[in-house]
Scaffold this motif. Structure first.
Motif, mmCIF file in Angstrom:
data_model
loop_
_atom_site.group_PDB
_atom_site.id
_atom_site.type_symbol
_atom_site.label_atom_id
_atom_site.label_comp_id
_atom_site.label_asym_id
_atom_site.label_seq_id
_atom_site.Cartn_x
_atom_site.Cartn_y
_atom_site.Cartn_z
ATOM 1 N N SER B 85 0.845 -1.190 0.212
ATOM 2 C CA SER B 85 -0.168 -0.033 0.044
ATOM 3 C C SER B 85 0.854 1.274 -0.029
ATOM 4 C CB SER B 85 -0.995 -0.055 1.138
ATOM 5 O OG SER B 85 -0.251 0.067 2.147
ATOM 6 N N ILE B 86 2.061 1.220 0.569
ATOM 7 C CA ILE B 86 2.967 2.365 0.634
ATOM 8 C C ILE B 86 3.502 2.605 -0.581
ATOM 9 C CG2 ILE B 86 5.251 3.154 1.424
ATOM 10 C CD1 ILE B 86 4.614 1.584 4.255
ATOM 11 N N LEU B 87 3.810 1.690 -1.333
ATOM 12 C CA LEU B 87 4.224 1.552 -2.536
ATOM 13 C C LEU B 87 3.288 2.064 -3.697
ATOM 14 C CD1 LEU B 87 6.722 -1.672 -2.903
ATOM 15 C CD2 LEU B 87 7.490 0.870 -3.083
ATOM 16 N N LYS B 88 2.122 1.636 -3.762
ATOM 17 C CA LYS B 88 0.994 2.321 -4.315
ATOM 18 C C LYS B 88 0.947 3.607 -4.321
ATOM 19 C CE LYS B 88 -3.614 0.877 -6.112
ATOM 20 N NZ LYS B 88 -4.749 0.090 -5.409
ATOM 21 N N GLU B 89 0.784 4.279 -2.812
ATOM 22 C CA GLU B 89 0.555 5.661 -2.661
ATOM 23 C C GLU B 89 1.874 6.392 -3.437
ATOM 24 O OE1 GLU B 89 -1.748 7.482 -0.805
ATOM 25 O OE2 GLU B 89 -2.666 5.514 -1.337
ATOM 26 N N ILE B 90 3.240 5.967 -3.165
ATOM 27 C CA ILE B 90 4.455 6.350 -3.889
ATOM 28 C C ILE B 90 4.149 6.562 -5.387
ATOM 29 C CG2 ILE B 90 6.898 6.197 -4.297
ATOM 30 C CD1 ILE B 90 7.069 5.013 -1.503
ATOM 31 N N GLU B 91 3.241 5.445 -6.094
ATOM 32 C CA GLU B 91 3.422 5.267 -7.136
ATOM 33 C C GLU B 91 2.210 6.631 -7.947
ATOM 34 O OE1 GLU B 91 2.549 1.560 -9.014
ATOM 35 O OE2 GLU B 91 2.562 1.896 -10.651
ATOM 36 N N ASN B 92 1.208 6.587 -6.837
ATOM 37 C CA ASN B 92 0.326 7.923 -7.379
ATOM 38 C C ASN B 92 0.651 9.190 -6.790
ATOM 39 O OD1 ASN B 92 -1.351 5.763 -8.234
ATOM 40 N ND2 ASN B 92 -2.403 5.663 -6.302
ATOM 41 N N LYS B 99 -2.040 7.156 4.511
ATOM 42 C CA LYS B 99 -2.116 5.869 4.397
ATOM 43 C C LYS B 99 -0.388 5.501 4.432
ATOM 44 C CE LYS B 99 -5.315 3.707 1.238
ATOM 45 N NZ LYS B 99 -5.431 3.259 -0.152
ATOM 46 N N ILE B 100 0.730 6.260 3.955
ATOM 47 C CA ILE B 100 1.831 5.847 4.268
ATOM 48 C C ILE B 100 2.263 6.100 5.748
ATOM 49 C CG2 ILE B 100 4.241 6.703 3.813
ATOM 50 C CD1 ILE B 100 3.750 7.313 0.841
ATOM 51 N N ILE B 101 1.757 7.019 6.413
ATOM 52 C CA ILE B 101 2.035 7.226 7.681
ATOM 53 C C ILE B 101 1.510 5.805 8.746
ATOM 54 C CG2 ILE B 101 1.853 8.608 10.034
ATOM 55 C CD1 ILE B 101 1.530 11.109 7.875
ATOM 56 N N PHE B 104 3.766 2.692 7.776
ATOM 57 C CA PHE B 104 4.955 2.609 8.438
ATOM 58 C C PHE B 104 4.608 2.457 9.914
ATOM 59 C CE2 PHE B 104 7.324 5.416 5.023
ATOM 60 C CZ PHE B 104 7.842 4.452 4.567
ATOM 61 N N LYS B 105 3.791 2.839 10.595
ATOM 62 C CA LYS B 105 3.544 2.922 12.099
ATOM 63 C C LYS B 105 3.099 1.234 12.090
ATOM 64 C CE LYS B 105 2.216 6.749 14.565
ATOM 65 N NZ LYS B 105 1.408 7.764 14.800
ATOM 66 N N LYS B 106 2.408 0.785 11.281
ATOM 67 C CA LYS B 106 1.730 -0.571 11.407
ATOM 68 C C LYS B 106 2.696 -1.633 11.270
ATOM 69 C CE LYS B 106 -2.130 -2.811 11.735
ATOM 70 N NZ LYS B 106 -3.182 -2.663 12.758
ATOM 71 N N ILE B 107 3.659 -1.326 10.403
ATOM 72 C CA ILE B 107 4.863 -2.198 9.904
ATOM 73 C C ILE B 107 6.047 -2.112 11.171
ATOM 74 C CG2 ILE B 107 7.130 -2.506 8.679
ATOM 75 C CD1 ILE B 107 5.439 -1.368 6.330
ATOM 76 N N GLY B 108 6.231 -0.925 11.814
ATOM 77 C CA GLY B 108 7.155 -0.891 12.885
ATOM 78 C C GLY B 108 6.373 -1.713 14.147
ATOM 79 N N ALA B 157 7.564 6.864 10.244
ATOM 80 C CA ALA B 157 6.289 7.447 10.314
ATOM 81 C C ALA B 157 6.104 8.800 11.038
ATOM 82 C CB ALA B 157 5.422 6.434 11.090
ATOM 83 N N GLU B 158 6.908 9.006 11.770
ATOM 84 C CA GLU B 158 6.921 10.252 12.636
ATOM 85 C C GLU B 158 7.475 11.398 11.842
ATOM 86 O OE1 GLU B 158 5.643 12.470 15.720
ATOM 87 O OE2 GLU B 158 5.477 10.453 15.689
ATOM 88 N N ILE B 159 8.622 11.023 10.965
ATOM 89 C CA ILE B 159 9.290 12.021 10.044
ATOM 90 C C ILE B 159 8.030 12.292 8.920
ATOM 91 C CG2 ILE B 159 10.765 12.236 8.047
ATOM 92 C CD1 ILE B 159 12.910 10.512 9.741
ATOM 93 N N PHE B 160 7.346 11.379 8.226
ATOM 94 C CA PHE B 160 6.516 11.633 7.225
ATOM 95 C C PHE B 160 5.328 12.417 7.866
ATOM 96 C CE2 PHE B 160 8.729 9.056 4.560
ATOM 97 C CZ PHE B 160 8.076 9.117 3.327
ATOM 98 N N LYS B 161 4.840 12.133 9.193
ATOM 99 C CA LYS B 161 3.856 13.078 9.814
ATOM 100 C C LYS B 161 4.088 14.521 10.001
ATOM 101 C CE LYS B 161 1.135 12.900 13.974
ATOM 102 N NZ LYS B 161 1.395 12.368 15.488
#
Lengths: 68, 174
Positions: B85-92, B99-101, B104-108, B157-161
């Motif tokens: 889902s992160i890669l899809k958002e980057i592609e868009n 979604k990216i934030i 990353f949080k969920k993966i961590g 996630a914090e950086i992206f936030k």
């Protein structure tokens, strides 16, 4: 927000349309709308300068501080 | 940029599918009939005998913990799927989307919980087997590197936030 943008009042006094002002100062109507509605987080000095020049007014005529 | 994202998406899919197939194969090879045996034993067991120390109960616990390890492996694969889902958002080109934030949080979160849970299950397994459990030796195992990786994703996630907040502020500067 305690800073009120009185651009609408000045525009009405000068009888200038928002679209014309946007064209004169070189910003989009969408951005001018954000500024008028008070949703803007900040105003660049260059934008303020252009507005004051176009409307022949002072920054204080456009921006007003009102305590919450 | 778009090509790189596509390559990364393909790599992620390959990793995900191979991890799922390995997990499914391991589950297939695992003897789940032991649970039925345990159920049969439970029906006929002597109620006066201590449950905790009985041989069958220990055996059952061993299998339950092994099954728990399968669950956590599945959970790790689920966490890995967030990369898609992160890669899809980057592609868009939605670089600072929620979604990216969240991803990353969920993966961590999943990486850290996986490591902690597997460590606990390994400790319990060692207890049941009667073998020694050396915590520091376990920490040297490869999977424990998921803790710093998980923390890294939390930081990302914090950086992206913060970046999202800055972008919003920048967008609303006229």
């Amino acid at each position: 927000m305690p800073i009120i943008v009185n651009l609408d009042i000045i525009l009405a006094k000068r009888k200038i349309k928002s679209k014309d002002l946007a064209e004169t100062i070189g910003i989009t109507t969408a951005n001018l709308s954000i500024l008028k509605s008070g949703k803007a987080k900040a105003v660049r000095f260059s934008t303020l300068e252009a507005i004051c020049k176009a409307l022949d007014c002072q920054p204080a005529d456009i921006l007003e501080y009102v305590e919450d | 940029m778009k090509d790189n994202t596509k390559i990364l998406t393909i790599i992620t899919w390959i990793i995900l599918l191979s991890s799922i197939s390995v997990l499914l194969n391991d589950i297939r090879e695992f003897d789940f009939n032991q649970f039925t045996e345990f159920q049969n034993w439970a029906k006929t067991a002597n109620k006066n005998e201590s449950w905790l120390t009985s041989k069958n109960a220990i055996k059952w616990s061993y299998y339950a913990i092994s099954a728990g390890l399968f669950f956590w492996r599945g959970y790790l694969i689920y966490g890995f799927s967030y990369f898609l889902s992160i890669l899809k958002e980057i592609e868009n080109r939605n670089y600072f989307s929620d979604k990216i934030i969240k991803g990353f949080k969920k993966i961590g979160y999943i990486f850290i919980w996986y490591t902690i849970s597997v460590l606990i299950l390994r400790f319990l397994l060692a207890g049941i087997n009667g073998s020694t459990f050396n915590f520091f030796n376990e920490l040297k195992a490869e999977f424990t590197f998921l803790i710093p990786a998980g923390l890294g994703f939390y930081i990302l996630a914090e950086i992206f936030k913060r970046a999202k907040e800055t972008k919003e502020e920048n967008d609303l500067t006229i």
